[in-house]
Design an enzyme around this catalytic site. Structure first.
Site, PDB file in Angstrom:
ATOM      1  N   CYS A   1      -5.351  33.315  24.545  1.00  0.00           N
ATOM      2  CA  CYS A   1      -5.810  34.314  25.513  1.00  0.00           C
ATOM      3  C   CYS A   1      -5.304  35.666  25.029  1.00  0.00           C
ATOM      4  CB  CYS A   1      -5.217  34.038  26.882  1.00  0.00           C
ATOM      5  SG  CYS A   1      -5.595  32.386  27.482  1.00  0.00           S
TER       6      CYS A   1
ATOM      7  N   ARG B   1     -10.337  37.180  21.618  1.00  0.00           N
ATOM      8  CA  ARG B   1      -9.304  36.163  21.805  1.00  0.00           C
ATOM      9  C   ARG B   1      -9.677  35.161  22.890  1.00  0.00           C
ATOM     10  NH1 ARG B   1      -4.177  37.606  19.602  1.00  0.00           N
ATOM     11  NH2 ARG B   1      -3.250  36.027  20.916  1.00  0.00           N
TER      12      ARG B   1
ATOM     13  N   ASN C   1      -0.038  34.325  28.082  1.00  0.00           N
ATOM     14  CA  ASN C   1      -0.697  33.696  26.941  1.00  0.00           C
ATOM     15  C   ASN C   1       0.282  32.679  26.395  1.00  0.00           C
ATOM     16  OD1 ASN C   1      -2.222  33.058  24.662  1.00  0.00           O
ATOM     17  ND2 ASN C   1      -1.335  34.741  23.479  1.00  0.00           N
ATOM     18  N   GLY C   2      -0.131  31.427  26.315  1.00  0.00           N
ATOM     19  CA  GLY C   2       0.751  30.370  25.820  1.00  0.00           C
ATOM     20  C   GLY C   2       0.523  29.102  26.615  1.00  0.00           C
TER      21      GLY C   2
ATOM     22  N   LYS D   1     -22.660  29.093  13.873  1.00  0.00           N
ATOM     23  CA  LYS D   1     -21.392  28.499  14.322  1.00  0.00           C
ATOM     24  C   LYS D   1     -21.647  27.284  15.196  1.00  0.00           C
ATOM     25  CE  LYS D   1     -16.956  28.303  14.658  1.00  0.00           C
ATOM     26  NZ  LYS D   1     -16.323  27.687  13.493  1.00  0.00           N
TER      27      LYS D   1
ATOM     28  N   LYS E   1     -16.577  22.581   2.608  1.00  0.00           N
ATOM     29  CA  LYS E   1     -16.089  23.966   2.748  1.00  0.00           C
ATOM     30  C   LYS E   1     -16.549  24.817   1.580  1.00  0.00           C
ATOM     31  CE  LYS E   1     -15.316  24.149   6.029  1.00  0.00           C
ATOM     32  NZ  LYS E   1     -15.250  23.273   7.132  1.00  0.00           N
TER      33      LYS E   1
ATOM     34  N   GLU F   1     -14.553  16.871   3.135  1.00  0.00           N
ATOM     35  CA  GLU F   1     -14.430  18.145   3.846  1.00  0.00           C
ATOM     36  C   GLU F   1     -14.181  19.298   2.860  1.00  0.00           C
ATOM     37  OE1 GLU F   1     -15.168  19.304   6.570  1.00  0.00           O
ATOM     38  OE2 GLU F   1     -13.929  21.056   6.931  1.00  0.00           O
TER      39      GLU F   1
ATOM     40  N   TRP G   1      -9.008  32.226  27.469  1.00  0.00           N
ATOM     41  CA  TRP G   1      -9.605  31.134  26.705  1.00  0.00           C
ATOM     42  C   TRP G   1      -8.963  29.898  27.306  1.00  0.00           C
ATOM     43  CZ3 TRP G   1     -13.308  30.052  23.274  1.00  0.00           C
ATOM     44  CH2 TRP G   1     -13.229  28.868  22.549  1.00  0.00           C
TER      45      TRP G   1
ATOM     46  N   HIS H   1     -19.440   4.232 -10.378  1.00  0.00           N
ATOM     47  CA  HIS H   1     -20.702   3.565 -10.015  1.00  0.00           C
ATOM     48  C   HIS H   1     -21.894   4.513 -10.082  1.00  0.00           C
ATOM     49  CE1 HIS H   1     -18.581  -0.054  -8.976  1.00  0.00           C
ATOM     50  NE2 HIS H   1     -17.720   0.680  -8.276  1.00  0.00           N
TER      51      HIS H   1
ATOM     52  N   GLU I   1     -20.361  25.536   1.730  1.00  0.00           N
ATOM     53  CA  GLU I   1     -20.755  26.426   2.832  1.00  0.00           C
ATOM     54  C   GLU I   1     -20.514  27.891   2.537  1.00  0.00           C
ATOM     55  OE1 GLU I   1     -19.835  25.118   7.155  1.00  0.00           O
ATOM     56  OE2 GLU I   1     -18.116  24.674   5.920  1.00  0.00           O
TER      57      GLU I   1
END
Ligand code: F6R
Length: 618
Positions: free
Chosen positions: A2, A27, A100-101, A613, A495, A491, A72, A514, A498
């Protein structure tokens, strides 16, 4: 994640707070609110963007001291009740706070405060701090006379709080003052002339001042229009350095990083820490997943887990398959969502569906979840976005606490997804009698070390950058891994594709011979994830196969591995860690490798071509 802001000056506080909140909107943006000290506490809140809040606030709102928050959501849905500020005191309200936390012991504190007569209006952990602080100052919920100063009460209240916080606090009985406190969440003070500012980051007040003081852990501060006082944990006044911020707004928004992706790679240290917060107890060897609507008996009776996901989230799910089967002894299937719906799946009794989606909005994932729910299958969603569509459809929701991810390439949402999957698999294993409490205790000790170990990798990122620059113009890249490192190889390749547009393929290292080995030729970079573990020796054999075709081997290996250097051309190190948890470290190396490759190739890193996104079409 946040954003908090504060103002103590001679001008009307509300417009300054709104302007600052707009700067922090990145944020979090599911709700927002402010409190100003007028004749008393005056609070305004709204769901959605800051402009919604702005339209709620009277044009001529008085008060020259105030606090604000953009949210958030972590505890509780995005609605006005859960929006900050949170207040305490009855007719009139006395105290208002923004936070925030994450407060880890909030449930225990909340129960105690309810027992003492405090009434809660929200589902947040933050409201606990407001009432706790009130109790330390006024003694009881309807107490009218302050028994100590706000700062003294704050210091006492903080002793009872476990977790992370950046706090902004104002009191109806202490006009002209704004109090701050910090532990493990960012907080900075801006020094003006006849006015002072506070915020989660400097972007909030960069239009007003560039002279700042960074608040450190366990410090408290008192801001007034004419000055700033900062105190240590024991309440002693501290001398702090005033720093000058040279960044422009855009750089400041990215905390000085060149791209959001790099910032978000660095944020994995706190994101994993926050995702673990309140969920693990080292002392008791226990994992708390209270949001999971499954009893221990139901967990014991599970015969199968079906994972549904797309893209990066699918790679997190593939790691989950290994973990659920290896640790908890539960048969686990994983499907790509766009395929799942069209293959007439066979449904077994006792199946738990787990949908993994950072956005909670991926159309293919939602469709697959609806399909599996039509078989009356219980569904658990793992997501980063509170209130997203998946959270309204699944039976249970576990949230990653990564904060907003702006870069299109998923980084911190991936590592926090796998953090939750580790917790789920180990919890299921414990409940099903496959792992002992002692094992779980040592697992918790190890997973809590991960954020620090990631920090060590970040501290050595120059070596990864150099390697990326050396191969930035390679035509093709290969990524090899075995066992838990296989999903990480996939992954790593995704990355790189992309964001750098380099052709890259991830393989189970044993599969190379193979077919794919035909693709290798002189100088092709092959990234081999070779951290120590049950398949290490086999991985060395694969590395030798690759070397025999004149390819270049870039190994990701443990810091204490002295053997790997004999076979690999380049070794990128991760701290020596538990074999089970090494994927959380290796992935950071691969994210950085992709990032620096894309940088060297001058690509649009945060917004790669053709990608969105959140993919809300099937
Ligand atoms: C890759 C990436 C995508 C997403 C995929 C699923 O960096 O971000 O592959 O992982 O589109 O998205 P979510 O997790 O939102 O369902």
């Amino acid at each position: 994640m946040c954003g908090i802001v504060g103002y103590a000056g001679r001008n009307a506080a509300a417009p300054v707070l709104i302007e600052s909140l707009k700067k922090l909107e990145y944020r979090g943006y599911d709700s927002a609110g402010i409190t100003v000290l007028g004749s008393g506490i005056e609070t305004y809140k709204a769901v959605g963007k800051i402009i919604n809040l702005e339209s709620e606030i009277p044009k001529k709102l008085g008060g020259t001291v105030g606090i604000g928050h953009t949210r958030w959501a972590t505890h509780g849905r995005p609605n006005t009740e859960n929006a900050h500020p949170h207040n305490s005191g009855v007719n009139p309200e006395k105290i208002s706070i923004v936070h925030n936390g994450i407060i880890e012991n909030y449930m225990a504190l909340k129960e105690r405060l309810i027992g003492e007569g405090y009434q809660f209006k929200s589902e947040t952990d933050t409201e606990v701090i407001a009432h706790l602080l009130h109790k330390h100052i006024y003694g009881k919920p309807d107490g009218k006379e302050a028994q100590c100063e706000l700062l003294v009460g704050l210091r006492e209240a903080l002793k009872e709080i476990e977790g992370s916080y950046a706090l902004g606090i104002i009191s109806a009985d202490e006009q002209g003052k704004l109090l701050l406190a910090r532990k493990d969440s960012p907080l900075v003070i801006g020094l003006g002339k006849g006015e002072n500012f506070a915020a989660s980051d400097v972007t909030a007040f960069l239009n007003h001042t560039r002279d700042v003081i960074f608040v450190d852990d366990f410090e408290t501060a008192v801001l007034s229009p004419s000055g700033v006082e900062i105190f240590d944990r024991e309440g002693n006044l501290k001398e702090k350095k005033i720093e000058k911020i040279e960044w422009d707004f855009e750089a400041a928004e990215k905390a000085g990083y060149e791209h959001f992706m790099l910032k978000e790679i660095h944020e994995q240290v706190t994101a994993i820490h926050d995702t673990l917060a309140g969920k693990v107890s080292e002392l008791e060897g226990a994992i708390y997943l209270n949001e999971l609507n499954l009893s221990e008996d139901e967990i014991r009776k599970l015969s199968r887990v079906q994972i549904l996901a797309c893209g990066t989230s699918w790679h997190a799910g593939l790691l989950g398959k290994y973990l659920f089967e290896q640790l908890a002894g539960i048969h686990c299937d994983i499907d790509i969502c766009s395929e799942y719906r069209y293959r007439n799946p066979v449904m077994n009794e006792g199946t738990l569906a787990i949908a993994i989606t950072q956005s909670g909005e991926t159309a293919d994932t939602l469709a697959a979840v609806r399909e599996i729910m039509s078989y009356n299958c219980p569904t658990l969603a793992i997501t980063n976005v509170v209130g997203s569509t998946i959270t309204r459809e699944a039976n249970s929701v576990l949230y990653t606490r990564a904060g907003p991810e702006i870069g299109v390439a998923a980084t911190k949402t991936f590592s926090t997804q796998i953090t939750l999957i580790y917790l789920l698999a180990v919890k299921f294993a414990l409940v099903r009698g496959k792992l002992s409490h002692d094992y779980v205790k040592s697992f918790i000790t190890e997973i809590r070390k991960v954020p620090g170990e990631i920090q060590q990798i970040l501290n050595q990122k120059e070596a990864i950058k150099e390697c990326a620059e050396n191969f930035a113009h390679a035509k093709s890249y290969f990524f090899l891994g075995r066992h838990l490192n296989y999903p990480i190889a996939l992954e790593g390749a995704l990355k790189l594709k992309e964001i750098s547009y380099v052709h890259a393929e991830g393989f189970a290292a044993g599969e190379l011979k193979h077919g794919p080995i035909a693709l290798l030729d002189e100088g092709t970079p092959v990234v081999a994830i070779a951290t120590r573990g049950q398949t290490y020796e086999k991985m060395l054999s694969n590395i030798k196969e690759v070397k025999a075709r004149d390819a270049v081997v870039i190994a990701v290996a443990d810091s204490k591995d002295t053997e790997i250097g004999k076979y690999a051309d380049i070794v990128l190190r991760v701290p020596q860690s538990d074999e089970l948890l090494a994927p959380l470290l290796s992935i950071v190396v691969l994210q950085l490798l992709s990032y620096y490759t894309a940088l060297a190739r001058n690509c649009s890193i945060d917004k790669p071509r053709n990608l969105a996104k959140s993919v809300t079409v099937e």
